[in-house]
Design a protein around this motif. Structure first.
Motif, PDB file in Angstrom:
ATOM      1  N   UNK A  12      19.892 -46.420 -24.366  1.00  0.00           N
ATOM      2  CA  UNK A  12      19.094 -45.592 -23.452  1.00  0.00           C
ATOM      3  C   UNK A  12      19.212 -44.120 -23.809  1.00  0.00           C
ATOM      4  N   UNK A  13      20.415 -43.688 -24.157  1.00  0.00           N
ATOM      5  CA  UNK A  13      20.620 -42.290 -24.525  1.00  0.00           C
ATOM      6  C   UNK A  13      19.825 -41.932 -25.779  1.00  0.00           C
ATOM      7  N   UNK A  14      19.794 -42.848 -26.736  1.00  0.00           N
ATOM      8  CA  UNK A  14      19.097 -42.579 -28.000  1.00  0.00           C
ATOM      9  C   UNK A  14      17.589 -42.438 -27.813  1.00  0.00           C
ATOM     10  N   UNK A  15      17.061 -42.957 -26.701  1.00  0.00           N
ATOM     11  CA  UNK A  15      15.630 -42.852 -26.435  1.00  0.00           C
ATOM     12  C   UNK A  15      15.231 -41.476 -25.903  1.00  0.00           C
ATOM     13  N   UNK A  16      16.207 -40.673 -25.488  1.00  0.00           N
ATOM     14  CA  UNK A  16      15.897 -39.341 -24.966  1.00  0.00           C
ATOM     15  C   UNK A  16      15.375 -38.443 -26.077  1.00  0.00           C
ATOM     16  N   UNK A  17      14.308 -37.731 -25.775  1.00  0.00           N
ATOM     17  CA  UNK A  17      13.666 -36.865 -26.754  1.00  0.00           C
ATOM     18  C   UNK A  17      14.560 -35.665 -27.055  1.00  0.00           C
ATOM     19  N   UNK A  18      14.931 -35.488 -28.325  1.00  0.00           N
ATOM     20  CA  UNK A  18      15.868 -34.430 -28.689  1.00  0.00           C
ATOM     21  C   UNK A  18      15.280 -33.039 -28.538  1.00  0.00           C
ATOM     22  N   UNK A  19      13.986 -32.907 -28.781  1.00  0.00           N
ATOM     23  CA  UNK A  19      13.346 -31.591 -28.652  1.00  0.00           C
ATOM     24  C   UNK A  19      13.381 -31.133 -27.195  1.00  0.00           C
ATOM     25  N   UNK A  20      13.061 -32.044 -26.264  1.00  0.00           N
ATOM     26  CA  UNK A  20      13.143 -31.711 -24.842  1.00  0.00           C
ATOM     27  C   UNK A  20      14.577 -31.408 -24.429  1.00  0.00           C
ATOM     28  N   UNK A  21      15.509 -32.204 -24.945  1.00  0.00           N
ATOM     29  CA  UNK A  21      16.914 -32.025 -24.590  1.00  0.00           C
ATOM     30  C   UNK A  21      17.433 -30.671 -25.062  1.00  0.00           C
ATOM     31  N   UNK A  22      17.113 -30.304 -26.304  1.00  0.00           N
ATOM     32  CA  UNK A  22      17.530 -29.002 -26.829  1.00  0.00           C
ATOM     33  C   UNK A  22      16.911 -27.863 -26.025  1.00  0.00           C
ATOM     34  N   UNK A  23      15.662 -28.052 -25.607  1.00  0.00           N
ATOM     35  CA  UNK A  23      14.986 -27.045 -24.800  1.00  0.00           C
ATOM     36  C   UNK A  23      15.713 -26.817 -23.478  1.00  0.00           C
ATOM     37  N   UNK A  24      16.139 -27.906 -22.842  1.00  0.00           N
ATOM     38  CA  UNK A  24      16.856 -27.796 -21.571  1.00  0.00           C
ATOM     39  C   UNK A  24      18.219 -27.135 -21.745  1.00  0.00           C
ATOM     40  N   UNK A  25      18.781 -27.228 -22.952  1.00  0.00           N
ATOM     41  CA  UNK A  25      20.046 -26.561 -23.232  1.00  0.00           C
ATOM     42  C   UNK A  25      19.829 -25.104 -23.647  1.00  0.00           C
ATOM     43  N   UNK A  26      18.560 -24.687 -23.723  1.00  0.00           N
ATOM     44  CA  UNK A  26      18.255 -23.295 -24.050  1.00  0.00           C
ATOM     45  C   UNK A  26      17.938 -23.038 -25.509  1.00  0.00           C
ATOM     46  N   UNK A  27      17.705 -24.098 -26.285  1.00  0.00           N
ATOM     47  CA  UNK A  27      17.413 -23.938 -27.715  1.00  0.00           C
ATOM     48  C   UNK A  27      15.952 -24.278 -27.984  1.00  0.00           C
ATOM     49  N   UNK A  28      15.202 -23.301 -28.458  1.00  0.00           N
ATOM     50  CA  UNK A  28      13.788 -23.494 -28.773  1.00  0.00           C
ATOM     51  C   UNK A  28      13.591 -23.415 -30.281  1.00  0.00           C
ATOM     52  N   UNK A  29      12.633 -24.164 -30.827  1.00  0.00           N
ATOM     53  CA  UNK A  29      12.426 -24.145 -32.283  1.00  0.00           C
ATOM     54  C   UNK A  29      11.912 -22.801 -32.775  1.00  0.00           C
ATOM     55  N   UNK A  30      12.370 -22.400 -33.947  1.00  0.00           N
ATOM     56  CA  UNK A  30      11.883 -21.167 -34.582  1.00  0.00           C
ATOM     57  C   UNK A  30      10.568 -21.417 -35.302  1.00  0.00           C
ATOM     58  N   UNK A  31      10.398 -22.643 -35.796  1.00  0.00           N
ATOM     59  CA  UNK A  31       9.130 -23.021 -36.430  1.00  0.00           C
ATOM     60  C   UNK A  31       8.953 -24.529 -36.337  1.00  0.00           C
ATOM     61  N   UNK A  32       7.697 -24.951 -36.391  1.00  0.00           N
ATOM     62  CA  UNK A  32       7.371 -26.373 -36.319  1.00  0.00           C
ATOM     63  C   UNK A  32       6.433 -26.711 -37.477  1.00  0.00           C
ATOM     64  N   UNK A  33       6.802 -27.707 -38.255  1.00  0.00           N
ATOM     65  CA  UNK A  33       5.964 -28.172 -39.354  1.00  0.00           C
ATOM     66  C   UNK A  33       5.787 -29.681 -39.217  1.00  0.00           C
ATOM     67  N   UNK A  34       4.633 -30.094 -38.709  1.00  0.00           N
ATOM     68  CA  UNK A  34       4.398 -31.507 -38.487  1.00  0.00           C
ATOM     69  C   UNK A  34       5.376 -32.052 -37.469  1.00  0.00           C
ATOM     70  N   UNK A  35       6.140 -33.060 -37.871  1.00  0.00           N
ATOM     71  CA  UNK A  35       7.143 -33.656 -36.983  1.00  0.00           C
ATOM     72  C   UNK A  35       8.494 -32.947 -37.059  1.00  0.00           C
TER      73      UNK A  35
END
Length: 299
Positions: A12-35
């Protein structure tokens, strides 16, 4: 409020979206290329982003460390904890920010210095999705709550904020709970001689969702934000003819309910409504699951 007896499974934990999780911890991507989502590494200090999350695979890799893996591998490295501790805290909604290591505490200094940076209208996809999972109407939530961005231990986070009578916030997101000073109750006055009482704002929002088309009159509301504030709330509560308690079905909630009932006949305990569940929201989520199951059986 959002505690369960069993922790999340590894699957169940592995199904959590890492991008959303990092965002909630205060980490936003510097750049996005495709996936591929590139970050300045949350695991160390760096200027050039070399921490990558592949959103399709839901896996990360830190090029500077030469390490990567799934969300559990990240949690263990980020919080310096065991698998079991990570699963417990991830599921339990505990305050789950990264601790500062080897920094001596200053005498009389509060353990956590939480500073509100800004409050805006609820708009984060991750927060809205969390509310939907709790079966909370977004329309109702946006009426009573804000999206609060704050700083804690020199890192930035955000969550659903619910303001108290003194201007402090109760803050929730799927992974932690926090509050800002000053701590206080929240009163919502509708000029009614009845008042409904809740421990936390998620249960209050649940009540609003359940009863929005059923109440002949809207009661006043008190959200305690902590059971320890019940005594402070009593003068306002007991100025009403009828006081309806919707406290948690745990030892602490039942104890307060018993004491209230012994103090005055004005008090009414409504916890039997959700007697097989830990609180009102847990009951609401269960109802939603049962309805979805019944609908699936009909199709």
């Amino acid at each position: 409020m959002d505690f369960r007896k069993q922790k999340l499974s590894i699957a169940e934990a592995k199904e959590m979206d890492m991008v959303n999780y990092l965002s909630l911890l205060g980490h936003e991507p510097s750049k996005i290329k495709g996936n591929d989502y590139w970050y300045r590494s949350p695991l160390r200090q760096e200027k050039t982003p070399s921490f990558k999350v592949n959103r399709k695979l839901n896996r990360w890799y830190d090029h500077g460390l030469g390490k990567g893996g799934n969300i559990i591998d990240f949690g263990i490295a980020y919080f310096s904890c065991s698998v079991g501790e990570f699963l417990n805290k991830l599921h339990g909604g505990f305050s789950f920010q990264k601790p500062l290591k080897n920094i001596p505490k200053i005498k009389n200094e509060p353990e956590h210095q939480l500073k509100i940076l800004k409050e805006i209208e609820l708009s984060s996809y991750a927060l809205i999705r969390y509310l939907e999972q709790r079966k909370i109407s977004i329309e109702i939530a946006t009426h009573y709550c804000r999206e609060v961005h704050y700083e804690l231990n020199a890192k930035s986070y955000y969550g659903i904020g619910f303001k108290n009578d003194s201007g402090g916030f109760e803050i929730r997101n799927p992974y932690f709970k926090a509050s800002s000073s000053p701590k206080d109750i929240t009163t919502i006055k509708n000029g009614c001689d009845e008042v409904a009482v809740f421990e936390g704002f998620i249960d209050f929002l649940s009540f609003k969702c359940i009863s929005r088309n059923e109440l002949n009159k809207t009661p006043d509301f008190v959200i305690l934000n902590s059971l320890s504030l019940f005594e402070k709330a009593r003068p306002f509560l007991e100025s009403h003819k009828s006081i309806n308690l919707y406290l948690d079905n745990d030892a602490a909630g039942k104890k307060v309910a018993r004491e209230a009932l012994s103090n005055s006949k004005k008090y009414n305990d409504h916890s039997k409504l959700y007697q097989n569940h830990k609180d009102l929201n847990d009951w609401l989520v269960h109802i939603g699951k049962q309805q979805k199951k019944r609908l699936g059986n009909k199709l």
